[in-house]
Scaffold this motif. Sequence first.
Motif, PDB file in Angstrom:
ATOM      1  N   MET A 160       0.848  -1.187   0.000  1.00 20.01           N
ATOM      2  CA  MET A 160       0.000   0.000   0.000  1.00 20.01           C
ATOM      3  C   MET A 160       0.888   1.244   0.000  1.00 20.01           C
ATOM      4  N   ASN A 161       0.663   2.118  -0.954  1.00 19.23           N
ATOM      5  CA  ASN A 161       1.459   3.338  -1.040  1.00 19.23           C
ATOM      6  C   ASN A 161       1.247   4.236   0.173  1.00 19.23           C
ATOM      7  N   SER A 162       0.026   4.299   0.669  1.00 17.10           N
ATOM      8  CA  SER A 162      -0.235   5.157   1.831  1.00 17.10           C
ATOM      9  C   SER A 162       0.603   4.717   3.030  1.00 17.10           C
ATOM     10  N   ILE A 163       0.770   3.438   3.211  1.00 20.31           N
ATOM     11  CA  ILE A 163       1.583   2.937   4.313  1.00 20.31           C
ATOM     12  C   ILE A 163       3.056   3.226   4.049  1.00 20.31           C
ATOM     13  N   LYS A 164       3.485   3.098   2.812  1.00 18.22           N
ATOM     14  CA  LYS A 164       4.870   3.443   2.465  1.00 18.22           C
ATOM     15  C   LYS A 164       5.143   4.906   2.822  1.00 18.22           C
ATOM     16  N   VAL A 165       4.200   5.787   2.509  1.00 22.90           N
ATOM     17  CA  VAL A 165       4.348   7.212   2.831  1.00 22.90           C
ATOM     18  C   VAL A 165       4.400   7.398   4.347  1.00 22.90           C
ATOM     19  N   MET A 166       3.548   6.697   5.084  1.00 26.62           N
ATOM     20  CA  MET A 166       3.540   6.830   6.539  1.00 26.62           C
ATOM     21  C   MET A 166       4.844   6.327   7.153  1.00 26.62           C
ATOM     22  N   VAL A 167       5.421   5.274   6.598  1.00 24.25           N
ATOM     23  CA  VAL A 167       6.718   4.778   7.085  1.00 24.25           C
ATOM     24  C   VAL A 167       7.797   5.833   6.823  1.00 24.25           C
ATOM     25  N   GLU A 168       7.766   6.469   5.667  1.00 23.63           N
ATOM     26  CA  GLU A 168       8.713   7.546   5.365  1.00 23.63           C
ATOM     27  C   GLU A 168       8.526   8.718   6.336  1.00 23.63           C
ATOM     28  N   GLU A 169       7.278   9.036   6.647  1.00 26.55           N
ATOM     29  CA  GLU A 169       7.016  10.089   7.637  1.00 26.55           C
ATOM     30  C   GLU A 169       7.560   9.697   9.000  1.00 26.55           C
ATOM     31  N   HIS A 170       7.449   8.422   9.338  1.00 30.40           N
ATOM     32  CA  HIS A 170       8.020   7.937  10.595  1.00 30.40           C
ATOM     33  C   HIS A 170       9.521   8.188  10.640  1.00 30.40           C
ATOM     34  N   GLU A 171      10.197   7.964   9.540  1.00 30.76           N
ATOM     35  CA  GLU A 171      11.639   8.208   9.506  1.00 30.76           C
ATOM     36  C   GLU A 171      11.937   9.682   9.732  1.00 30.76           C
ATOM     37  N   ASN A 172      11.129  10.562   9.156  1.00 31.50           N
ATOM     38  CA  ASN A 172      11.304  12.003   9.380  1.00 31.50           C
ATOM     39  C   ASN A 172      11.039  12.363  10.839  1.00 31.50           C
ATOM     40  N   ILE A 173      10.017  11.777  11.411  1.00 30.11           N
ATOM     41  CA  ILE A 173       9.697  12.031  12.818  1.00 30.11           C
ATOM     42  C   ILE A 173      10.844  11.539  13.698  1.00 30.11           C
ATOM     43  N   ARG A 174      11.374  10.369  13.399  1.00 29.93           N
ATOM     44  CA  ARG A 174      12.499   9.839  14.181  1.00 29.93           C
ATOM     45  C   ARG A 174      13.724  10.748  14.078  1.00 29.93           C
ATOM     46  N   ARG A 175      13.917  11.355  12.946  1.00 29.71           N
ATOM     47  CA  ARG A 175      15.025  12.308  12.805  1.00 29.71           C
ATOM     48  C   ARG A 175      14.839  13.466  13.788  1.00 29.71           C
ATOM     49  N   MET A 176      13.608  13.958  13.904  1.00 33.10           N
ATOM     50  CA  MET A 176      13.352  15.049  14.846  1.00 33.10           C
ATOM     51  C   MET A 176      13.452  14.568  16.285  1.00 33.10           C
ATOM     52  N   LEU A 177      13.120  13.326  16.550  1.00 33.12           N
ATOM     53  CA  LEU A 177      13.257  12.785  17.906  1.00 33.12           C
ATOM     54  C   LEU A 177      14.719  12.832  18.350  1.00 33.12           C
ATOM     55  N   LYS A 178      15.633  12.561  17.437  1.00 29.00           N
ATOM     56  CA  LYS A 178      17.061  12.655  17.763  1.00 29.00           C
ATOM     57  C   LYS A 178      17.438  14.093  18.102  1.00 29.00           C
ATOM     58  N   VAL A 179      16.869  15.038  17.372  1.00 38.10           N
ATOM     59  CA  VAL A 179      17.117  16.454  17.656  1.00 38.10           C
ATOM     60  C   VAL A 179      16.580  16.804  19.042  1.00 38.10           C
ATOM     61  N   ILE A 180      15.371  16.355  19.355  1.00 34.04           N
ATOM     62  CA  ILE A 180      14.770  16.639  20.657  1.00 34.04           C
ATOM     63  C   ILE A 180      15.662  16.126  21.783  1.00 34.04           C
ATOM     64  N   ARG A 181      16.187  14.930  21.624  1.00 35.38           N
ATOM     65  CA  ARG A 181      17.078  14.364  22.646  1.00 35.38           C
ATOM     66  C   ARG A 181      18.333  15.223  22.794  1.00 35.38           C
ATOM     67  N   GLU A 182      18.910  15.661  21.681  1.00 35.14           N
ATOM     68  CA  GLU A 182      20.130  16.467  21.746  1.00 35.14           C
ATOM     69  C   GLU A 182      19.861  17.835  22.361  1.00 35.14           C
ATOM     70  N   VAL A 183      18.760  18.459  21.983  1.00 29.76           N
ATOM     71  CA  VAL A 183      18.418  19.764  22.554  1.00 29.76           C
ATOM     72  C   VAL A 183      18.161  19.617  24.049  1.00 29.76           C
ATOM     73  N   SER A 184      17.504  18.550  24.446  1.00 29.19           N
ATOM     74  CA  SER A 184      17.256  18.297  25.873  1.00 29.19           C
ATOM     75  C   SER A 184      18.569  18.091  26.621  1.00 29.19           C
ATOM     76  N   TYR A 185      19.493  17.372  26.019  1.00 33.73           N
ATOM     77  CA  TYR A 185      20.799  17.152  26.634  1.00 33.73           C
ATOM     78  C   TYR A 185      21.537  18.481  26.820  1.00 33.73           C
ATOM     79  N   ARG A 186      21.502  19.308  25.801  1.00 35.66           N
ATOM     80  CA  ARG A 186      22.193  20.600  25.895  1.00 35.66           C
ATOM     81  C   ARG A 186      21.559  21.483  26.974  1.00 35.66           C
ATOM     82  N   LEU A 187      20.234  21.440  27.065  1.00 35.18           N
ATOM     83  CA  LEU A 187      19.572  22.219  28.117  1.00 35.18           C
ATOM     84  C   LEU A 187      20.001  21.719  29.497  1.00 35.18           C
TER      85      LEU A 187
END
Length: 184
Positions: A1-28
Motif C-alpha cells: 500500500m502506497n499510503s503505508i509506504k508514505v507513513m513509514v517515510e514520515e516515521h523516519e522524518n519524525i524519528r530524525r526530529m526525535l534525535k534532535v529533541i534528545r540532543e536539545v534536551s541534553y544541551r539544556l
Amino acid sequence: MNSIKVMVEEHENIRRMLKVIREVSYRLMTQGDYDIDDFPRIIDFVRTYADKHHHGKEEDILFKTMNEEIEKLSKSGAITGMYIEHDMGRLYMANLEKAIEGFKSGDDKKRLDIIANGISYSDLLDRHIEKENTAMYKFAENMLNDNTKLFIENECEKIENLATEAGVQNKYIALIEEMESKYL
C-alpha cells in the motif's frame, strides 16, 4: 500500500526530529545558559507534521477503518492503544509548552520539566513508531480487503495532495534538515 509506504517515510522524518529533541534536551541539561528558542519550532513540527498531518491520516483513515473492518484488532484493544499513545504524545507537548513558558518567565526549575517531557515524548514516539511499522501496518496490508485498501489509498492521497499544495512536507523536511545541521 502506497499510503503505508508514505507513513513509514514520515516515521523516519519524525524519528530524525526525535534525535534532535534528545540532543536539545541534553544541551539544556548540561549548559547553564542554554537558549531554548528552537523548542517552539520543534513543538510546531510535532503538532503540525507528526500529529495533524501524519497522525491525522492514521487516526481518521487507517485506524478508524481497521477498527471497523478487523474485529480481532478492535476487540484486542491494539488500535485503542495506538490512540492512547497519540494522546500521551499530545500531553507531553502541552506539558513541554507550559514548561517553556515557565522557564522563559525565570523559573529555572522548569528546565527539568522541559527535559522530562522532551525525553518522554521521544521515547514514547520511537517505541510507538516501531509498533506501527512492524505490527499495525502489516495487519492493515494483510488483513484488509482490496476495496478497503483502495478506500484508504484514495483518502490518504487526498490529504497528501492538500498538504503538498500547502507546502507542509517541504516546510517540515527543511526544518528537520536545519535542526540536524545545528544539533547533530
